[in-house]
Design a protein around this motif. Structure first.
Motif, PDB file in Angstrom:
ATOM      1  N   MET A 106       0.705  -0.996   0.170  1.00  0.00           N
ATOM      2  CA  MET A 106      -0.083  -0.085   0.014  1.00  0.00           C
ATOM      3  C   MET A 106       0.925   1.325  -0.021  1.00  0.00           C
ATOM      4  SD  MET A 106      -2.372   1.492   3.258  1.00  0.00           S
ATOM      5  CE  MET A 106      -3.258  -0.237   3.177  1.00  0.00           C
ATOM      6  N   LYS A 107       0.491   2.333  -0.840  1.00  0.00           N
ATOM      7  CA  LYS A 107       1.384   3.331  -0.827  1.00  0.00           C
ATOM      8  C   LYS A 107       0.249   4.704  -0.515  1.00  0.00           C
ATOM      9  CE  LYS A 107       4.970   2.003  -4.003  1.00  0.00           C
ATOM     10  NZ  LYS A 107       5.594   2.166  -5.320  1.00  0.00           N
ATOM     11  N   LEU A 108       0.782   5.611  -0.099  1.00  0.00           N
ATOM     12  CA  LEU A 108      -0.117   6.837   0.262  1.00  0.00           C
ATOM     13  C   LEU A 108       0.716   8.012   0.545  1.00  0.00           C
ATOM     14  CD1 LEU A 108      -1.494   7.311   3.681  1.00  0.00           C
ATOM     15  CD2 LEU A 108      -0.900   5.027   3.014  1.00  0.00           C
ATOM     16  N   THR A 109       0.564   9.268   0.057  1.00  0.00           N
ATOM     17  CA  THR A 109       1.133  10.369   0.139  1.00  0.00           C
ATOM     18  C   THR A 109       0.282  11.513   1.148  1.00  0.00           C
ATOM     19  OG1 THR A 109       2.341   9.997  -1.865  1.00  0.00           O
ATOM     20  CG2 THR A 109       2.355  12.223  -1.106  1.00  0.00           C
ATOM     21  N   LEU A 110       0.892  11.961   2.085  1.00  0.00           N
ATOM     22  CA  LEU A 110       0.339  12.857   2.866  1.00  0.00           C
ATOM     23  C   LEU A 110       0.939  14.308   2.666  1.00  0.00           C
ATOM     24  CD1 LEU A 110      -0.240  10.688   6.360  1.00  0.00           C
ATOM     25  CD2 LEU A 110      -1.753  11.103   4.252  1.00  0.00           C
ATOM     26  N   TYR A 111       0.297  15.143   2.375  1.00  0.00           N
ATOM     27  CA  TYR A 111       0.711  16.479   2.287  1.00  0.00           C
ATOM     28  C   TYR A 111       0.870  17.503   3.336  1.00  0.00           C
ATOM     29  CZ  TYR A 111       0.586  14.943  -2.824  1.00  0.00           C
ATOM     30  OH  TYR A 111       0.901  14.259  -3.892  1.00  0.00           O
ATOM     31  N   GLY A 112       1.596  18.138   3.321  1.00  0.00           N
ATOM     32  CA  GLY A 112       1.956  19.331   4.521  1.00  0.00           C
ATOM     33  C   GLY A 112       3.254  18.873   5.172  1.00  0.00           C
ATOM     34  N   LEU A 146     -10.295   3.714   1.415  1.00  0.00           N
ATOM     35  CA  LEU A 146      -9.442   2.411   0.679  1.00  0.00           C
ATOM     36  C   LEU A 146      -8.194   2.098   1.360  1.00  0.00           C
ATOM     37  CD1 LEU A 146      -9.511   3.904  -2.859  1.00  0.00           C
ATOM     38  CD2 LEU A 146     -10.933   1.963  -1.899  1.00  0.00           C
ATOM     39  N   HIS A 147      -7.711   3.072   2.342  1.00  0.00           N
ATOM     40  CA  HIS A 147      -6.593   2.960   3.142  1.00  0.00           C
ATOM     41  C   HIS A 147      -6.764   2.347   4.462  1.00  0.00           C
ATOM     42  CE1 HIS A 147      -4.941   5.354  -0.199  1.00  0.00           C
ATOM     43  NE2 HIS A 147      -3.984   4.334  -0.237  1.00  0.00           N
ATOM     44  N   ARG A 148      -8.093   2.638   4.952  1.00  0.00           N
ATOM     45  CA  ARG A 148      -8.364   2.347   6.425  1.00  0.00           C
ATOM     46  C   ARG A 148      -8.935   1.014   6.702  1.00  0.00           C
ATOM     47  NH1 ARG A 148     -10.285   7.472   8.884  1.00  0.00           N
ATOM     48  NH2 ARG A 148      -9.617   9.307   7.453  1.00  0.00           N
ATOM     49  N   LYS A 149      -7.789   0.270   6.719  1.00  0.00           N
ATOM     50  CA  LYS A 149      -7.748  -1.392   6.681  1.00  0.00           C
ATOM     51  C   LYS A 149      -7.532  -1.723   8.115  1.00  0.00           C
ATOM     52  CE  LYS A 149      -6.296  -1.787   2.050  1.00  0.00           C
ATOM     53  NZ  LYS A 149      -6.732  -2.509   0.986  1.00  0.00           N
ATOM     54  N   LYS A 150      -7.288  -1.208   9.101  1.00  0.00           N
ATOM     55  CA  LYS A 150      -6.772  -1.704  10.278  1.00  0.00           C
ATOM     56  C   LYS A 150      -5.892  -2.911  10.282  1.00  0.00           C
ATOM     57  CE  LYS A 150     -10.131   0.467  12.990  1.00  0.00           C
ATOM     58  NZ  LYS A 150      -9.680   0.854  14.499  1.00  0.00           N
ATOM     59  N   ILE A 151      -4.604  -2.700   9.482  1.00  0.00           N
ATOM     60  CA  ILE A 151      -3.676  -3.770   9.221  1.00  0.00           C
ATOM     61  C   ILE A 151      -3.241  -4.381  10.576  1.00  0.00           C
ATOM     62  CG2 ILE A 151      -1.485  -4.297   8.530  1.00  0.00           C
ATOM     63  CD1 ILE A 151      -2.056  -2.144   6.261  1.00  0.00           C
ATOM     64  N   LEU A 177       9.679  11.665  13.993  1.00  0.00           N
ATOM     65  CA  LEU A 177       8.820  11.695  12.489  1.00  0.00           C
ATOM     66  C   LEU A 177       8.166  10.395  12.587  1.00  0.00           C
ATOM     67  CD1 LEU A 177      11.046  13.819  10.007  1.00  0.00           C
ATOM     68  CD2 LEU A 177       8.739  14.599  11.117  1.00  0.00           C
ATOM     69  N   LEU A 178       8.930   9.352  12.708  1.00  0.00           N
ATOM     70  CA  LEU A 178       8.270   8.095  12.458  1.00  0.00           C
ATOM     71  C   LEU A 178       7.365   7.686  13.444  1.00  0.00           C
ATOM     72  CD1 LEU A 178      11.516   5.885  11.613  1.00  0.00           C
ATOM     73  CD2 LEU A 178       9.580   6.585  10.155  1.00  0.00           C
ATOM     74  N   GLU A 179       7.741   8.093  14.729  1.00  0.00           N
ATOM     75  CA  GLU A 179       6.622   8.056  15.883  1.00  0.00           C
ATOM     76  C   GLU A 179       4.989   8.720  15.542  1.00  0.00           C
ATOM     77  OE1 GLU A 179       5.852   8.942  20.514  1.00  0.00           O
ATOM     78  OE2 GLU A 179       7.771   8.936  19.641  1.00  0.00           O
ATOM     79  N   ALA A 180       5.410  10.167  14.970  1.00  0.00           N
ATOM     80  CA  ALA A 180       4.170  10.855  14.723  1.00  0.00           C
ATOM     81  C   ALA A 180       3.398  10.025  13.595  1.00  0.00           C
ATOM     82  CB  ALA A 180       4.465  12.297  14.509  1.00  0.00           C
ATOM     83  N   THR A 181       4.190   9.631  12.550  1.00  0.00           N
ATOM     84  CA  THR A 181       3.463   8.896  11.585  1.00  0.00           C
ATOM     85  C   THR A 181       2.673   7.853  11.830  1.00  0.00           C
ATOM     86  OG1 THR A 181       5.068  10.059   9.971  1.00  0.00           O
ATOM     87  CG2 THR A 181       3.774   8.084   9.145  1.00  0.00           C
ATOM     88  N   ASP A 182       3.368   6.824  12.661  1.00  0.00           N
ATOM     89  CA  ASP A 182       2.990   5.639  13.017  1.00  0.00           C
ATOM     90  C   ASP A 182       1.462   5.818  13.793  1.00  0.00           C
ATOM     91  OD1 ASP A 182       4.979   4.291  12.161  1.00  0.00           O
ATOM     92  OD2 ASP A 182       5.971   3.925  13.938  1.00  0.00           O
ATOM     93  N   ASP A 183       1.490   6.970  14.756  1.00  0.00           N
ATOM     94  CA  ASP A 183       0.247   7.197  15.533  1.00  0.00           C
ATOM     95  C   ASP A 183      -0.686   7.763  14.541  1.00  0.00           C
ATOM     96  OD1 ASP A 183       1.672   6.640  18.003  1.00  0.00           O
ATOM     97  OD2 ASP A 183       2.222   8.590  18.522  1.00  0.00           O
ATOM     98  N   ILE A 184      -0.423   8.659  13.474  1.00  0.00           N
ATOM     99  CA  ILE A 184      -1.458   8.945  12.826  1.00  0.00           C
ATOM    100  C   ILE A 184      -2.156   7.848  11.964  1.00  0.00           C
ATOM    101  CG2 ILE A 184      -1.959  10.299  10.624  1.00  0.00           C
ATOM    102  CD1 ILE A 184       0.319  12.287  11.822  1.00  0.00           C
ATOM    103  N   LEU A 185      -1.100   7.231  11.411  1.00  0.00           N
ATOM    104  CA  LEU A 185      -1.611   5.656  10.740  1.00  0.00           C
ATOM    105  C   LEU A 185      -2.784   4.996  11.661  1.00  0.00           C
ATOM    106  CD1 LEU A 185       1.323   4.659   8.799  1.00  0.00           C
ATOM    107  CD2 LEU A 185      -0.504   5.900   8.010  1.00  0.00           C
ATOM    108  N   VAL A 186      -2.443   4.854  13.063  1.00  0.00           N
ATOM    109  CA  VAL A 186      -3.277   4.040  13.787  1.00  0.00           C
ATOM    110  C   VAL A 186      -4.779   4.893  14.023  1.00  0.00           C
ATOM    111  CG1 VAL A 186      -3.584   3.308  16.176  1.00  0.00           C
ATOM    112  CG2 VAL A 186      -1.373   2.946  15.112  1.00  0.00           C
ATOM    113  N   ILE A 196       4.522   7.280   1.985  1.00  0.00           N
ATOM    114  CA  ILE A 196       4.669   6.193   2.913  1.00  0.00           C
ATOM    115  C   ILE A 196       4.051   4.778   2.019  1.00  0.00           C
ATOM    116  CG2 ILE A 196       3.286   5.054   4.758  1.00  0.00           C
ATOM    117  CD1 ILE A 196       2.497   7.884   5.627  1.00  0.00           C
ATOM    118  N   GLU A 197       5.133   3.950   2.334  1.00  0.00           N
ATOM    119  CA  GLU A 197       4.814   2.505   1.819  1.00  0.00           C
ATOM    120  C   GLU A 197       4.447   1.702   2.981  1.00  0.00           C
ATOM    121  OE1 GLU A 197       6.960  -0.368  -1.297  1.00  0.00           O
ATOM    122  OE2 GLU A 197       7.622   1.684  -1.215  1.00  0.00           O
ATOM    123  N   ILE A 198       3.578   0.679   2.758  1.00  0.00           N
ATOM    124  CA  ILE A 198       3.341  -0.163   3.938  1.00  0.00           C
ATOM    125  C   ILE A 198       3.500  -1.691   2.955  1.00  0.00           C
ATOM    126  CG2 ILE A 198       1.912  -1.253   5.548  1.00  0.00           C
ATOM    127  CD1 ILE A 198       0.824   1.661   5.961  1.00  0.00           C
TER     128      ILE A 198
END
Length: 124
Positions: free
Chosen positions: A1-7, A49-54, A77-86, A118-120
């Motif tokens: 899965m790939k997604l781009t978050l702008y900002g 489409l990306h909200r799969k609760k992997i 940065l990784l910690e913040a991104t992980d928390d956002i993805l959850v 982001i690539e998962i």
């Protein structure tokens, strides 16, 4: 899965504020307005489409493109991104049983188009 978050990517740890809890009168830490705005903007960009609760082991690769060349801590940065993805429902949790690695994550500079790519991928 790939997604781009702008900002412009923001960290949680370097963006905290101290407030006084009105109920208890005790000080407490909260995320800064800048981080909360960044988090909300990212969550709004993540579609259903990306909200799969992997909930299986994955590698999360993040390529950060920041607006400035200021030094930044990649792990924050990784910690913040992980928390956002959850919070957005992409990942069920950000514990070590699900996020096995962040291999390939890097920080770059792009003043005109700050973002995180982001690539998962399933961990093997």
């Amino acid at each position: 899965m790939k997604l781009t978050l702008y900002g412009n990517p923001a960290t949680k740890k370097n963006s905290q504020s101290i407030i006084i809890n009105r109920a208890t009168g005790r000080p407490m830490l909260i995320q800064s307005k800048r981080y909360r705005e960044y988090e909300n903007a990212c969550i709004q960009q993540i579609t259903g489409l990306h909200r799969k609760k992997i909930d299986y082991p994955v590698t999360v690769i993040c390529r950060y493109f920041r607006k400035t060349k200021h030094r930044v801590d990649l792990t924050n940065l990784l910690e913040a991104t992980d928390d956002i993805l959850v919070k957005a429902g992409v990942l069920a949790d950000d514990n070590s049983q699900i996020i096995k690695s962040h291999d390939g994550s890097r920080v770059f500079f792009d003043k005109d188009n700050p973002r995180v790519e982001i690539e998962i991928v399933e961990y093997t």
